[in-house]
Design a protein around this motif. Structure first.
Motif, PDB file in Angstrom:
ATOM      1  N   UNK A  56       0.845  -1.189   0.000  1.00 16.25           N
ATOM      2  CA  UNK A  56       0.000   0.000   0.000  1.00 16.25           C
ATOM      3  C   UNK A  56       0.884   1.244   0.000  1.00 16.25           C
ATOM      4  N   UNK A  57       0.533   2.180  -0.846  1.00 18.89           N
ATOM      5  CA  UNK A  57       1.320   3.408  -0.914  1.00 18.89           C
ATOM      6  C   UNK A  57       0.730   4.315  -1.969  1.00 18.89           C
ATOM      7  N   UNK A  58       1.491   5.306  -2.393  1.00 16.07           N
ATOM      8  CA  UNK A  58       0.954   6.187  -3.430  1.00 16.07           C
ATOM      9  C   UNK A  58       2.062   6.752  -4.316  1.00 16.07           C
ATOM     10  N   UNK A  59       1.643   7.163  -5.501  1.00 14.57           N
ATOM     11  CA  UNK A  59       2.557   7.835  -6.424  1.00 14.57           C
ATOM     12  C   UNK A  59       2.014   9.249  -6.630  1.00 14.57           C
ATOM     13  N   UNK A  72       8.877  17.253 -14.500  1.00  9.13           N
ATOM     14  CA  UNK A  72       7.897  16.440 -13.788  1.00  9.13           C
ATOM     15  C   UNK A  72       8.612  15.663 -12.695  1.00  9.13           C
ATOM     16  N   UNK A  73       8.096  15.798 -11.486  1.00  8.02           N
ATOM     17  CA  UNK A  73       8.653  15.053 -10.359  1.00  8.02           C
ATOM     18  C   UNK A  73       7.663  13.957  -9.973  1.00  8.02           C
ATOM     19  N   UNK A  74       8.171  12.752  -9.812  1.00 10.58           N
ATOM     20  CA  UNK A  74       7.344  11.617  -9.413  1.00 10.58           C
ATOM     21  C   UNK A  74       7.836  11.152  -8.051  1.00 10.58           C
ATOM     22  N   UNK A  75       6.918  11.003  -7.113  1.00 10.78           N
ATOM     23  CA  UNK A  75       7.302  10.557  -5.775  1.00 10.78           C
ATOM     24  C   UNK A  75       6.503   9.309  -5.434  1.00 10.78           C
ATOM     25  N   UNK A  76       7.198   8.231  -5.191  1.00 11.36           N
ATOM     26  CA  UNK A  76       6.523   6.994  -4.774  1.00 11.36           C
ATOM     27  C   UNK A  76       6.806   6.798  -3.301  1.00 11.36           C
ATOM     28  N   UNK A  77       5.739   6.782  -2.489  1.00 10.76           N
ATOM     29  CA  UNK A  77       5.973   6.633  -1.052  1.00 10.76           C
ATOM     30  C   UNK A  77       5.106   5.523  -0.477  1.00 10.76           C
ATOM     31  N   UNK A  78       5.676   4.808   0.462  1.00 11.64           N
ATOM     32  CA  UNK A  78       4.916   3.743   1.123  1.00 11.64           C
ATOM     33  C   UNK A  78       5.343   3.623   2.573  1.00 11.64           C
TER      34      UNK A  78
END
Ligand SMILES: Nc1ncnc2c1ncn2[C@@H]1O[C@H](COP(=O)(O)OP(=O)(O)O)[C@@H](O)[C@H]1O
Ligand SMILES: [Mg+2]
Lengths: 133, 118
Positions: A56-59, A72-78
């Protein structure tokens, strides 16, 4: 387009949703087809890592606008198990799941900037930026 | 969702026209091996013209499709890989060694004809 938007990663199909949204944002920002594919592929890799290893997490997507710079910055966090040895997971071919181990080192090559922060038992944050040329 | 597999003489033709999520990719792998088994097909063309992303998971599945089909006696040719997809595969460090490729479906079929002499 909002400067910040995000997509939750819980189900396998969210991987597809995240990369499609990311490609759309990249296209609207003016990225060409090759960079759109690079961005979509990078998102697919980090979103799959959330799904596989953290459940479970988000982008999150952020458009960056500087003086003569757009990106464009992409952040994937969990909040998953975290990574104990970061330099090991950044090696090509290292995998704990029978994958190709190409994901994280691949994202680093696909994007212009890359950062990974992780704490065991707390979670992982992967940040990657692509600049518009 | 399932990817349709067409039979043309001794060959199987697949044109991937949908978003390849993990489940669809794995289902395709199973379906194709089953069809090779049922039909005794000697050649397979997988056309990727409409595929706009191949990440490391899909690449792994495609690589496995090629080697598993080979074990079952069917040669696989991948066709129509988009330039952007070829570039991202190299960025990922994926080289798909021992995988036969051709520009489009027609060339893929010609390649099979030449190699298999049928
Ligand atoms: N978000 C994450 N949380 C915990 N571990 C992770 C995460 N992302 C990656 N990892 C670890 O890093 C390894 C390498 O990841 P990656 O380069 O994407 O290759 P692969 O997913 O094919 O194993 C994984 O096998 C896993 O052990
Ligand atoms: Mg991965």
């Amino acid at each position: 387009m909002e400067p910040h938007s995000f997509i939750g990663i819980k189900k396998e199909w969210d991987i597809v949703g995240a990369r499609q949204l990311g490609r759309e944002i990249a296209r609207k920002l003016g990225f060409g087809t090759v960079d759109q594919a690079r961005i979509a592929t990078a998102i697919s890799e980090i979103a799959r890592n959330i799904y596989l290893y953290a459940e479970d997490g988000k982008v999150t997507f952020e458009t960056i606008e500087g003086m003569n710079h757009k990106g464009l910055r992409i952040i994937a966090s969990d909040n998953g198990p975290g990574i104990d040895n970061i330099s090991q997971v950044m090696e090509d071919g290292y995998t704990t799941s029978g994958g190709l181990g190409a994901g994280l080192p691949g994202v680093k090559r696909l994007m212009d900037e890359f950062d990974i922060q992780s704490e065991v038992g707390k979670g992982t944050i992967v940040t990657a930026v692509k600049w518009l040329r | 969702m399932r990817i349709p597999i067409l039979k043309l003489g001794n060959y199987l033709l697949i044109s991937i026209q949908m978003e390849l999520d993990d489940k669809t990719a794995i289902q395709f792998q199973e379906d194709l091996l089953q069809r090779i088994h049922e039909t005794g097909a000697t050649g397979v063309v997988v056309d990727l013209t409409s595929v706009d992303i191949i990440d490391s998971f899909i690449a792994k599945v495609l690589g496995e499709v090629v080697s598993m089909s080979d074990l079952m006696g069917a040669k696989v040719v991948l066709t129509g890989i988009q330039p952007a997809v070829a570039i991202t595969l190299i960025d990922l460090g994926i080289h798909l060694q021992n995988v036969q490729t051709a520009l489009d479906l027609e060339q893929g079929l010609m390649k099979l004809h030449q190699e298999l002499g049928e």
